[in-house]
Design a protein around this motif. Structure first.
Motif, PDB file in Angstrom:
ATOM      1  N   TYR A   1      35.369  40.835  45.960  1.00  0.00           N
ATOM      2  CA  TYR A   1      34.336  41.692  45.364  1.00  0.00           C
ATOM      3  C   TYR A   1      33.145  40.858  44.904  1.00  0.00           C
ATOM      4  CZ  TYR A   1      31.829  44.755  42.214  1.00  0.00           C
ATOM      5  OH  TYR A   1      30.832  45.473  41.591  1.00  0.00           O
TER       6      TYR A   1
ATOM      7  N   LYS B   1      30.924  39.647  47.695  1.00  0.00           N
ATOM      8  CA  LYS B   1      30.112  40.705  48.307  1.00  0.00           C
ATOM      9  C   LYS B   1      29.017  41.210  47.369  1.00  0.00           C
ATOM     10  CE  LYS B   1      30.575  45.227  50.581  1.00  0.00           C
ATOM     11  NZ  LYS B   1      31.534  46.279  51.024  1.00  0.00           N
ATOM     12  N   HIS B   2      29.334  41.342  46.067  1.00  0.00           N
ATOM     13  CA  HIS B   2      28.402  41.980  45.136  1.00  0.00           C
ATOM     14  C   HIS B   2      27.805  41.014  44.109  1.00  0.00           C
ATOM     15  CE1 HIS B   2      29.587  46.015  46.522  1.00  0.00           C
ATOM     16  NE2 HIS B   2      30.827  45.554  46.540  1.00  0.00           N
TER      17      HIS B   2
ATOM     18  N   ASP C   1      24.309  43.641  33.040  1.00  0.00           N
ATOM     19  CA  ASP C   1      24.430  43.826  34.491  1.00  0.00           C
ATOM     20  C   ASP C   1      25.562  44.791  34.845  1.00  0.00           C
ATOM     21  OD1 ASP C   1      22.383  42.004  34.962  1.00  0.00           O
ATOM     22  OD2 ASP C   1      23.753  40.298  35.088  1.00  0.00           O
TER      23      ASP C   1
ATOM     24  N   GLN D   1      25.197  48.133  36.855  1.00  0.00           N
ATOM     25  CA  GLN D   1      24.860  48.036  38.276  1.00  0.00           C
ATOM     26  C   GLN D   1      26.080  47.751  39.152  1.00  0.00           C
ATOM     27  OE1 GLN D   1      22.458  46.496  35.901  1.00  0.00           O
ATOM     28  NE2 GLN D   1      21.732  48.614  36.176  1.00  0.00           N
ATOM     29  N   HIS D   2      27.237  47.551  38.531  1.00  0.00           N
ATOM     30  CA  HIS D   2      28.446  47.190  39.274  1.00  0.00           C
ATOM     31  C   HIS D   2      29.430  48.353  39.340  1.00  0.00           C
ATOM     32  CE1 HIS D   2      28.273  42.802  40.074  1.00  0.00           C
ATOM     33  NE2 HIS D   2      27.342  42.829  39.132  1.00  0.00           N
ATOM     34  N   GLU D   3      30.244  48.340  40.405  1.00  0.00           N
ATOM     35  CA  GLU D   3      31.377  49.263  40.493  1.00  0.00           C
ATOM     36  C   GLU D   3      32.451  48.821  39.504  1.00  0.00           C
ATOM     37  OE1 GLU D   3      31.967  51.997  42.131  1.00  0.00           O
ATOM     38  OE2 GLU D   3      30.149  52.070  43.350  1.00  0.00           O
TER      39      GLU D   3
ATOM     40  N   GLY E   1      36.463  46.691  42.444  1.00  0.00           N
ATOM     41  CA  GLY E   1      35.409  46.595  41.446  1.00  0.00           C
ATOM     42  C   GLY E   1      35.817  45.755  40.261  1.00  0.00           C
TER      43      GLY E   1
END
Length: 299
Positions: free
Chosen positions: A172, A175-176, A184, A187-189, A237
């Protein structure tokens, strides 16, 4: 003596909520409990319980009799406690209720070792996330997490401090990207714990706002912390979980802690027991053992 036995079984049946539960606590058959109550009713000339095929409930006479029997039984229990406090060995059955995951991962492994040191001790451990009633449910000790309401009938001791952490799988984060500050997080899952209406975000306390909450985007909500950890390992996530729960995953590299520089939410685990002039040695032993052993497991 037979009359005293009948009264003690009657009190146990009331506190346990039925004949079957009382039989389990007393290591008797349900039939033996039922027959004892029937003999007591015959001797008193009143019906103590209303019986159906599914449950038993106290009659008005039964409630009156229970309130008076309970005083006598409590005096007997207090006398036993005072005698037991003079012994060096710890004996008897110790019934403890604890949260499911915290109990399984942290409490039970510590307490189980007491059986090696005290051959006359029995442990009866119940894993349950509901708030139990010490008196009605017949527990000697309960473990509860987080803040507690004041109750003059209960004694409380903090036995460990639990720290929450934000973590995610390497896949994860690759990728993110990793959040650099708590701001922050939206903005994240995120994989969010949800039970009832408890979905208000993750707590990151500050000096001026100890209850500051920030919420990630949440398309996956679960009411089981272990399942949240599994979903985080699968790369679904960020997860906000107790350090003790994800310790092995972090050590194995399956999860990575992020935002370690940010203030973490910390809360106490408590041992709770009924207020009494004398503490049973087995209860004191369990509490002292947990207070000594738990801090090393908190991560």
């Amino acid at each position: 003596m037979e009359q005293l036995k009948g009264i003690s079984i009657f009190v146990e049946a009331v506190e346990a909520g039925g004949f079957s539960a009382a039989a389990e606590r007393l290591h008797l058959t349900r039939s033996a409990v039922g027959k004892t109550i029937a003999r007591l009713e015959q001797r008193l000339g009143v019906r103590l319980f209303n019986r159906t095929t599914r449950m038993q409930s106290l009659t008005e006479e039964g409630r009156f009799f229970y309130e008076r029997c309970l005083r006598a039984v409590e005096e007997i229990r207090l006398g036993e406690a005072m005698l037991e406090s003079g012994r060096r060995d710890v004996r008897g059955r110790l019934r403890i209720s604890m949260p499911v995951l915290f109990g399984r991962h942290c409490i039970a492994p510590i307490l189980a070792r007491l059986l090696d040191e005290h051959p006359n001790l029995e442990l009866d451990l119940s894993f349950n996330d509901r708030i139990v009633d010490l008196l009605e449910d017949g527990f000697d000790l309960v473990i509860r997490n987080g803040p507690l309401k004041d109750n003059p009938d209960l004694m409380v001791r903090a036995i460990a401090r639990q720290r929450m952490t934000v973590c995610a799988a390497p896949a994860y984060l690759e990728k993110h990207g990793a959040p650099q500050t708590v701001f922050d997080i939206p903005q994240h899952e995120g994989i969010v714990y949800r039970r009832g209406d408890d979905d208000k975000g993750w707590i990151f306390p500050t000096a001026t706002d100890p209850g500051r909450r920030l919420a990630p985007k949440a398309r996956l909500r679960l009411d089981d912390l272990a399942s949240i950890s599994d979903a985080a390992v699968a790369g679904r996530g960020l997860a906000w979980l107790p350090c003790w729960l994800v310790r092995e995953e972090v050590l194995a590299g399956r999860l990575i802690q992020v935002l370690k520089q940010e203030p973490a939410n910390v809360f106490d685990a408590h041992a709770v027991w009924l207020r009494s002039p004398v503490m049973l040695p087995k209860v004191r032993l369990a509490i002292d053992t947990l207070a000594t052993g738990l801090p090393a497991m908190m991560g």
